[in-house]
Design a protein around this motif. Structure first.
Motif, PDB file in Angstrom:
ATOM      1  N   LEU A  19       3.641  -9.653  12.509  1.00 11.06           N
ATOM      2  CA  LEU A  19       3.277  -8.347  13.046  1.00 11.06           C
ATOM      3  C   LEU A  19       3.179  -7.233  12.012  1.00 11.06           C
ATOM      4  CD1 LEU A  19       5.341  -8.253  16.340  1.00 11.06           C
ATOM      5  CD2 LEU A  19       2.922  -8.749  16.043  1.00 11.06           C
ATOM      6  N   ILE A  20       4.046  -7.253  11.020  1.00  8.34           N
ATOM      7  CA  ILE A  20       4.080  -6.141  10.071  1.00  8.34           C
ATOM      8  C   ILE A  20       2.761  -5.968   9.321  1.00  8.34           C
ATOM      9  CG2 ILE A  20       5.193  -5.262   7.970  1.00  8.34           C
ATOM     10  CD1 ILE A  20       7.860  -6.275   9.187  1.00  8.34           C
ATOM     11  N   PRO A  21       2.143  -7.017   8.798  1.00  7.51           N
ATOM     12  CA  PRO A  21       0.839  -6.812   8.141  1.00  7.51           C
ATOM     13  C   PRO A  21      -0.214  -6.235   9.098  1.00  7.51           C
ATOM     14  CG  PRO A  21       1.743  -8.934   7.527  1.00  7.51           C
ATOM     15  CD  PRO A  21       2.614  -8.403   8.631  1.00  7.51           C
ATOM     16  N   LYS A  22      -0.190  -6.641  10.351  1.00  6.77           N
ATOM     17  CA  LYS A  22      -1.131  -6.096  11.336  1.00  6.77           C
ATOM     18  C   LYS A  22      -0.846  -4.626  11.596  1.00  6.77           C
ATOM     19  CE  LYS A  22      -1.814 -10.523  13.624  1.00  6.77           C
ATOM     20  NZ  LYS A  22      -1.622 -11.315  14.834  1.00  6.77           N
ATOM     21  N   LEU A  23       0.442  -4.264  11.655  1.00  4.02           N
ATOM     22  CA  LEU A  23       0.828  -2.871  11.872  1.00  4.02           C
ATOM     23  C   LEU A  23       0.373  -2.005  10.703  1.00  4.02           C
ATOM     24  CD1 LEU A  23       2.403  -0.677  13.430  1.00  4.02           C
ATOM     25  CD2 LEU A  23       4.430  -1.404  12.162  1.00  4.02           C
ATOM     26  N   VAL A  24       0.612  -2.470   9.491  1.00  6.06           N
ATOM     27  CA  VAL A  24       0.207  -1.715   8.301  1.00  6.06           C
ATOM     28  C   VAL A  24      -1.309  -1.536   8.275  1.00  6.06           C
ATOM     29  CG1 VAL A  24       0.128  -1.761   5.770  1.00  6.06           C
ATOM     30  CG2 VAL A  24       2.240  -2.365   6.976  1.00  6.06           C
ATOM     31  N   GLU A  25      -2.037  -2.580   8.621  1.00  3.85           N
ATOM     32  CA  GLU A  25      -3.503  -2.487   8.663  1.00  3.85           C
ATOM     33  C   GLU A  25      -3.949  -1.509   9.737  1.00  3.85           C
ATOM     34  OE1 GLU A  25      -7.421  -5.263   9.535  1.00  3.85           O
ATOM     35  OE2 GLU A  25      -5.491  -6.235   9.179  1.00  3.85           O
ATOM     36  N   PHE A  26      -3.318  -1.559  10.901  1.00  7.30           N
ATOM     37  CA  PHE A  26      -3.666  -0.665  12.005  1.00  7.30           C
ATOM     38  C   PHE A  26      -3.423   0.795  11.623  1.00  7.30           C
ATOM     39  CE2 PHE A  26      -2.180   1.763  15.715  1.00  7.30           C
ATOM     40  CZ  PHE A  26      -3.328   1.728  16.497  1.00  7.30           C
ATOM     41  N   VAL A  27      -2.293   1.062  10.995  1.00 10.10           N
ATOM     42  CA  VAL A  27      -1.949   2.430  10.605  1.00 10.10           C
ATOM     43  C   VAL A  27      -2.903   2.930   9.525  1.00 10.10           C
ATOM     44  CG1 VAL A  27      -0.197   3.852   9.463  1.00 10.10           C
ATOM     45  CG2 VAL A  27       0.465   2.265  11.286  1.00 10.10           C
ATOM     46  N   GLY A  28      -3.262   2.068   8.598  1.00 12.89           N
ATOM     47  CA  GLY A  28      -4.169   2.467   7.526  1.00 12.89           C
ATOM     48  C   GLY A  28      -3.615   3.657   6.775  1.00 12.89           C
ATOM     49  N   ILE A  88       3.341   9.678  13.504  1.00  9.03           N
ATOM     50  CA  ILE A  88       3.966  10.679  14.352  1.00  9.03           C
ATOM     51  C   ILE A  88       4.904   9.958  15.305  1.00  9.03           C
ATOM     52  CG2 ILE A  88       3.601  12.481  16.075  1.00  9.03           C
ATOM     53  CD1 ILE A  88       0.775  12.837  14.897  1.00  9.03           C
ATOM     54  N   GLY A  89       6.141  10.440  15.387  1.00  2.00           N
ATOM     55  CA  GLY A  89       7.090   9.812  16.292  1.00  2.00           C
ATOM     56  C   GLY A  89       8.340  10.662  16.464  1.00  2.00           C
ATOM     57  N   HIS A  90       9.106  10.325  17.445  1.00  2.00           N
ATOM     58  CA  HIS A  90      10.351  11.025  17.766  1.00  2.00           C
ATOM     59  C   HIS A  90      11.477  10.305  17.038  1.00  2.00           C
ATOM     60  CE1 HIS A  90      11.971  14.128  20.332  1.00  2.00           C
ATOM     61  NE2 HIS A  90      12.971  13.336  20.703  1.00  2.00           N
ATOM     62  N   GLY A  91      11.917  10.887  15.926  1.00  3.95           N
ATOM     63  CA  GLY A  91      12.884  10.203  15.064  1.00  3.95           C
ATOM     64  C   GLY A  91      12.177   9.155  14.218  1.00  3.95           C
ATOM     65  N   ILE A  92      10.987   9.453  13.750  1.00  7.52           N
ATOM     66  CA  ILE A  92      10.104   8.496  13.078  1.00  7.52           C
ATOM     67  C   ILE A  92      10.736   7.876  11.841  1.00  7.52           C
ATOM     68  CG2 ILE A  92       8.874  10.250  11.713  1.00  7.52           C
ATOM     69  CD1 ILE A  92       7.271   7.169  13.334  1.00  7.52           C
ATOM     70  N   GLY A 111       6.417   3.395   4.378  1.00  6.56           N
ATOM     71  CA  GLY A 111       7.334   4.410   3.879  1.00  6.56           C
ATOM     72  C   GLY A 111       6.641   5.505   3.091  1.00  6.56           C
ATOM     73  N   GLY A 112       5.460   5.225   2.560  1.00  6.54           N
ATOM     74  CA  GLY A 112       4.734   6.211   1.778  1.00  6.54           C
ATOM     75  C   GLY A 112       3.762   7.051   2.590  1.00  6.54           C
ATOM     76  N   ARG A 113       3.670   6.797   3.879  1.00 10.43           N
ATOM     77  CA  ARG A 113       2.747   7.556   4.732  1.00 10.43           C
ATOM     78  C   ARG A 113       3.344   8.913   5.086  1.00 10.43           C
ATOM     79  NH1 ARG A 113       0.021   4.407   3.109  1.00 10.43           N
ATOM     80  NH2 ARG A 113      -1.059   2.705   4.057  1.00 10.43           N
ATOM     81  N   GLN A 114       2.462   9.881   5.245  1.00  7.62           N
ATOM     82  CA  GLN A 114       2.912  11.185   5.735  1.00  7.62           C
ATOM     83  C   GLN A 114       3.430  11.008   7.160  1.00  7.62           C
ATOM     84  OE1 GLN A 114      -0.089  14.218   5.711  1.00  7.62           O
ATOM     85  NE2 GLN A 114       1.344  15.813   6.295  1.00  7.62           N
TER      86      GLN A 114
END
Length: 74
Positions: free
Chosen positions: A6-15, A20-24, A45-48
């Motif tokens: 899942l993690i590689p798919k999540l990273v690709e999706f986020v791009g 944005i999140g509550h307690g991100i 971890g490097g994303r805004q």
């Protein structure tokens, strides 16, 4: 599915998007730790990031900063 799938798919999706999140910070640190444990590179971890919990604490005058209470407050 396992985190390794899942993690590689999540990273690709986020791009390059802003997270944005509550307690991100907690969520990102959890994913980063799992990626490290699984031996997967993870760049989240490097994303805004925009933390809606911090915004609620700073700008909201709600009796609680839980999502349920904030939903009713606003």
């Amino acid at each position: 599915p396992k985190a390794a799938e899942l993690i590689p798919k999540l990273v690709e999706f986020v791009g390059q998007s802003i997270l944005i999140g509550h307690g991100i910070r907690f969520d990102v640190e959890l994913v980063m730790a799992e990626a490290k444990r699984a031996g997967i590179g993870c760049t989240l971890g490097g994303r805004q990031q925009i933390d809606t919990l911090r915004l609620a604490r700073h700008y909201g005058e709600s009796p609680s900063n839980s999502l349920e209470v904030l939903r009713n407050h606003f």
